[in-house]
Design an enzyme around this catalytic site. Structure first.
Site, PDB file in Angstrom:
ATOM      1  N   ARG A 175     -53.525  -2.941  57.035  1.00  0.00           N
ATOM      2  CA  ARG A 175     -53.090  -4.263  56.613  1.00  0.00           C
ATOM      3  C   ARG A 175     -51.703  -3.462  56.539  1.00  0.00           C
ATOM      4  O   ARG A 175     -51.676  -2.388  56.136  1.00  0.00           O
ATOM      5  CB  ARG A 175     -53.269  -4.528  55.402  1.00  0.00           C
ATOM      6  CG  ARG A 175     -54.374  -6.026  55.889  1.00  0.00           C
ATOM      7  CD  ARG A 175     -54.388  -6.868  54.635  1.00  0.00           C
ATOM      8  NE  ARG A 175     -53.533  -8.421  54.455  1.00  0.00           N
ATOM      9  CZ  ARG A 175     -53.609  -9.368  53.321  1.00  0.00           C
ATOM     10  NH1 ARG A 175     -54.815  -9.303  52.831  1.00  0.00           N
ATOM     11  NH2 ARG A 175     -52.803  -9.872  53.723  1.00  0.00           N
TER      12      ARG A 175
ATOM     13  N   HIS B 172     -52.055  -9.961  58.316  1.00  0.00           N
ATOM     14  CA  HIS B 172     -52.631 -10.931  57.126  1.00  0.00           C
ATOM     15  C   HIS B 172     -54.163 -10.617  57.431  1.00  0.00           C
ATOM     16  O   HIS B 172     -54.215  -9.228  57.946  1.00  0.00           O
ATOM     17  CB  HIS B 172     -52.297 -12.853  57.186  1.00  0.00           C
ATOM     18  CG  HIS B 172     -51.420 -13.244  56.275  1.00  0.00           C
ATOM     19  ND1 HIS B 172     -51.156 -13.885  56.496  1.00  0.00           N
ATOM     20  CD2 HIS B 172     -49.501 -12.317  56.514  1.00  0.00           C
ATOM     21  CE1 HIS B 172     -50.039 -14.668  56.064  1.00  0.00           C
ATOM     22  NE2 HIS B 172     -48.646 -13.470  55.617  1.00  0.00           N
TER      23      HIS B 172
ATOM     24  N   GLU C 142     -50.047 -19.507  54.594  1.00  0.00           N
ATOM     25  CA  GLU C 142     -50.825 -19.386  54.764  1.00  0.00           C
ATOM     26  C   GLU C 142     -51.862 -20.623  54.892  1.00  0.00           C
ATOM     27  O   GLU C 142     -53.640 -20.580  54.884  1.00  0.00           O
ATOM     28  CB  GLU C 142     -50.407 -19.296  53.252  1.00  0.00           C
ATOM     29  CG  GLU C 142     -50.625 -20.207  51.227  1.00  0.00           C
ATOM     30  CD  GLU C 142     -50.063 -19.886  50.581  1.00  0.00           C
ATOM     31  OE1 GLU C 142     -50.718 -20.315  49.662  1.00  0.00           O
ATOM     32  OE2 GLU C 142     -49.695 -18.497  50.614  1.00  0.00           O
TER      33      GLU C 142
ATOM     34  N   LYS D 254     -54.319 -19.229  43.034  1.00  0.00           N
ATOM     35  CA  LYS D 254     -54.571 -17.518  43.226  1.00  0.00           C
ATOM     36  C   LYS D 254     -53.154 -16.268  43.164  1.00  0.00           C
ATOM     37  O   LYS D 254     -53.617 -16.136  41.858  1.00  0.00           O
ATOM     38  CB  LYS D 254     -55.479 -17.057  44.073  1.00  0.00           C
ATOM     39  CG  LYS D 254     -55.682 -15.344  44.382  1.00  0.00           C
ATOM     40  CD  LYS D 254     -55.503 -15.265  46.032  1.00  0.00           C
ATOM     41  CE  LYS D 254     -54.206 -14.880  46.769  1.00  0.00           C
ATOM     42  NZ  LYS D 254     -54.364 -14.744  48.585  1.00  0.00           N
TER      43      LYS D 254
ATOM     44  N   SER E  69     -43.738 -10.568  51.749  1.00  0.00           N
ATOM     45  CA  SER E  69     -43.194 -10.259  50.120  1.00  0.00           C
ATOM     46  C   SER E  69     -44.134 -10.296  49.169  1.00  0.00           C
ATOM     47  O   SER E  69     -43.223  -9.486  48.228  1.00  0.00           O
ATOM     48  CB  SER E  69     -42.584 -12.630  49.935  1.00  0.00           C
ATOM     49  OG  SER E  69     -44.023 -12.839  49.723  1.00  0.00           O
ATOM     50  N   GLN E  70     -45.044  -9.783  49.294  1.00  0.00           N
ATOM     51  CA  GLN E  70     -45.169  -9.472  48.241  1.00  0.00           C
ATOM     52  C   GLN E  70     -44.951  -7.272  48.113  1.00  0.00           C
ATOM     53  O   GLN E  70     -45.395  -7.330  47.206  1.00  0.00           O
ATOM     54  CB  GLN E  70     -47.360  -8.938  48.368  1.00  0.00           C
ATOM     55  CG  GLN E  70     -47.760 -10.026  48.366  1.00  0.00           C
ATOM     56  CD  GLN E  70     -49.189 -10.266  49.821  1.00  0.00           C
ATOM     57  OE1 GLN E  70     -49.375  -9.174  49.532  1.00  0.00           O
ATOM     58  NE2 GLN E  70     -50.003 -11.230  48.711  1.00  0.00           N
TER      59      GLN E  70
ATOM     60  N   ARG F 255     -58.898 -18.185  55.272  1.00  0.00           N
ATOM     61  CA  ARG F 255     -57.822 -19.298  55.872  1.00  0.00           C
ATOM     62  C   ARG F 255     -58.601 -19.453  57.171  1.00  0.00           C
ATOM     63  O   ARG F 255     -58.662 -20.887  57.537  1.00  0.00           O
ATOM     64  CB  ARG F 255     -56.769 -18.813  55.850  1.00  0.00           C
ATOM     65  CG  ARG F 255     -56.268 -18.600  54.791  1.00  0.00           C
ATOM     66  CD  ARG F 255     -55.822 -19.519  53.586  1.00  0.00           C
ATOM     67  NE  ARG F 255     -54.885 -18.893  52.356  1.00  0.00           N
ATOM     68  CZ  ARG F 255     -55.308 -20.158  51.396  1.00  0.00           C
ATOM     69  NH1 ARG F 255     -55.578 -21.170  51.184  1.00  0.00           N
ATOM     70  NH2 ARG F 255     -54.894 -19.204  50.068  1.00  0.00           N
TER      71      ARG F 255
ATOM     72  N   SER G 236     -42.246 -16.352  53.101  1.00  0.00           N
ATOM     73  CA  SER G 236     -42.968 -16.417  52.195  1.00  0.00           C
ATOM     74  C   SER G 236     -41.935 -16.470  50.954  1.00  0.00           C
ATOM     75  O   SER G 236     -42.506 -16.057  50.131  1.00  0.00           O
ATOM     76  CB  SER G 236     -44.214 -15.634  51.761  1.00  0.00           C
ATOM     77  OG  SER G 236     -45.092 -16.102  52.487  1.00  0.00           O
TER      78      SER G 236
ATOM     79  N   LYS H 142     -63.172 -16.244  48.663  1.00  0.00           N
ATOM     80  CA  LYS H 142     -61.597 -14.847  48.245  1.00  0.00           C
ATOM     81  C   LYS H 142     -61.020 -15.734  48.007  1.00  0.00           C
ATOM     82  O   LYS H 142     -60.701 -15.003  46.744  1.00  0.00           O
ATOM     83  CB  LYS H 142     -61.505 -14.633  50.150  1.00  0.00           C
ATOM     84  CG  LYS H 142     -60.007 -13.878  50.042  1.00  0.00           C
ATOM     85  CD  LYS H 142     -59.641 -13.211  50.952  1.00  0.00           C
ATOM     86  CE  LYS H 142     -58.208 -12.924  51.191  1.00  0.00           C
ATOM     87  NZ  LYS H 142     -57.677 -11.548  50.343  1.00  0.00           N
TER      88      LYS H 142
END
Length: 448
Positions: A131, A346, A319, A35, A175-176, A391, A203, A416
């Protein structure tokens, strides 16, 4: 035997009794594409100087949302089996983007929207409203972009000619934010000098993945200084890419071998990768499993007589925390999982969710500011709540292999990132039974 999911249907919403393993798990499981790589490749193709092709891209909810979001911005995407052709627009257009619960969509597409010729509205699932988004939106504002709202839903009103320059953000919760801004850095007139000011970044392998994929398209990035990325302005070259298997999605399958004393093979395991899941083999070895690789590039995980307790920092691979926690709940003694305080933001508050569900089965779990302390106990059955988190569903299914009467309240959330999950899981069990039966038959024939 090989477990694949060439023709799959998404599991329907509702309770799913997690099947127990009647024999040690012995199967070959082919997991779908990454992904993280797929959604980065889609965004880079949309920003490129010509058409690009993506092969073996993951087809799941998160990547469908990304493709639909890009289409809303004017990108053309033609899909033919496992090959997608992406043609960037002359200019990104305004519209509405549904982020669902996909972090990569809600953090990667607002920077693209900053380059659009009219406002872009972002919305998503109700759970996504909680989020965190502030650091990314603050970064866009520092670039001169107008943003209405501090979290979903919000609207981005940008310009097709952003100057760029120095931007400082606190990316300690995701980190996104860094990756999202880096992706458009080369399209800014003066490039981008992005700096992180805050606690330790989570991450980091995902940031390394973004940097590597940008460099593969000719973008110059200087990351020689810690927590600083200087992106030079210039074109982003079109490129055809093949997506690696999703190593994090392999976690529940490989862990299944560890907890049942079996052996699971995953083909096409890369020798080098920036996917966080590359640490998975080492983690399973810490739990006591044996890990080997064959000459064809497959990884083989074999379970042993006992699951060892561990103390581990999972900041770079957070994750994996739900599956690692499930393993820890079956270990010989107390385990300490650290470095994951940020996963409260998350898909759900994963620390609270993990603790709540493990304790409901009989484990004792202590949550602290940066992780979990898991004390194994004899576990019993019950409802395992997934919190619409794929997850968490993986962790519940894993425990269900060895703990009777676990029922996941909703396994469909695995759509997802892996719509094939239930089909692959059930086929893995069927292949294991078939392998055990064949072995018994062979032994009987030798004795006859």
């Amino acid at each position: 035997m090989s477990t694949t999911a060439e023709t799959v249907t998404v599991a329907p919403p509702g309770p799913w009794p997690a099947p127990m393993a009647p024999v040690p798990i012995r199967a070959t499981v082919r997991v779908p594409g990454s992904k993280s790589q797929t959604n980065r490749a889609l965004v880079l193709a949309a920003l490129s100087d010509g058409p690009s092709t993506i092969v073996n891209g993951l087809d799941a909810r998160d990547t469908r949302l990304m493709r639909d979001g890009l289409r809303a911005l004017g990108v053309q995407i033609e899909e033919s089996g496992d090959s997608w052709r992406i043609t960037p627009p002359g200019a990104f257009t305004g519209g509405t983007v549904d982020c669902g619960l996909a972090g990569t969509v809600m953090r990667f597409l607002p920077p693209l929207a900053a380059l659009a010729d009219s406002p872009v509205a972002f919305d998503g699932d109700e759970q996504a409203y909680a989020r965190p988004m502030g650091p990314l939106l603050d970064g866009l504002a520092a670039l001169g972009v107008t943003v209405s709202g501090e979290s979903l839903p919000f609207t981005v009103t940008g310009t097709s000619a952003l100057a760029g320059g120095v931007v400082t953000i606190d990316a300690s919760t995701s980190s996104q934010y860094v990756s999202g801004l880096l992706l458009i850095g080369a399209r800014l007139a003066d490039g981008l000098d992005l700096r992180h000011a805050g606690e330790s970044l989570p991450s980091r392998p995902h940031i390394a993945m973004t940097v590597e994929m940008l460099r593969a398209r000719g973008v110059q990035i200087d990351d020689s200084e810690t927590d600083r990325w200087v992106v030079s302005p210039g074109p982003i070259a079109a490129a055809d890419v093949i997506i690696e298997p999703d190593l994090s999605n392999a976690a529940p399958f490989l862990a299944a071998a560890a907890i049942t004393g079996g052996a699971v093979t995953v083909p096409h395991w890369p020798s080098e990768s920036n996917q966080p899941g590359m640490r998975l083999p080492h983690i399973l070895q810490q739990f006591g499993a044996d890990v080997t690789y064959d000459e064809d590039g497959s990884i083989i995980v074999e379970g042993t007589d006992e699951i060892d307790n561990i103390e581990i920092d999972l900041r770079d691979v957070s994750e994996l925390t739900p599956v690692v926690a499930a393993l820890a709940a079956l270990a010989a003694d107390t385990s300490h999982l650290n470095g994951v305080g940020h996963i409260r933001g998350h898909e759900t508050d994963r620390l609270t969710a993990i603790a709540t569900e493990l304790e409901s089965l009989g484990a004792r779990v202590r949550v602290h500011h940066d992780g979990l302390v898991i004390h194994p106990r004899l576990l019993g059955g019950g409802t395992w709540h997934t919190y619409a988190d794929h997850r968490m569903a993986h962790a519940g299914a894993l425990l269900g292999l060895v703990v009777a009467d676990i029922v996941l309240d909703d396994v469909a959330c695995t759509d997802k990132t892996m719509p094939e999950f239930v089909a692959l899981w059930e086929q893995m069990l069927a292949d294991s039974v078939a392998a055990s039966t064949a072995e018994i038959s062979a032994e009987s024939a030798e004795l006859a």
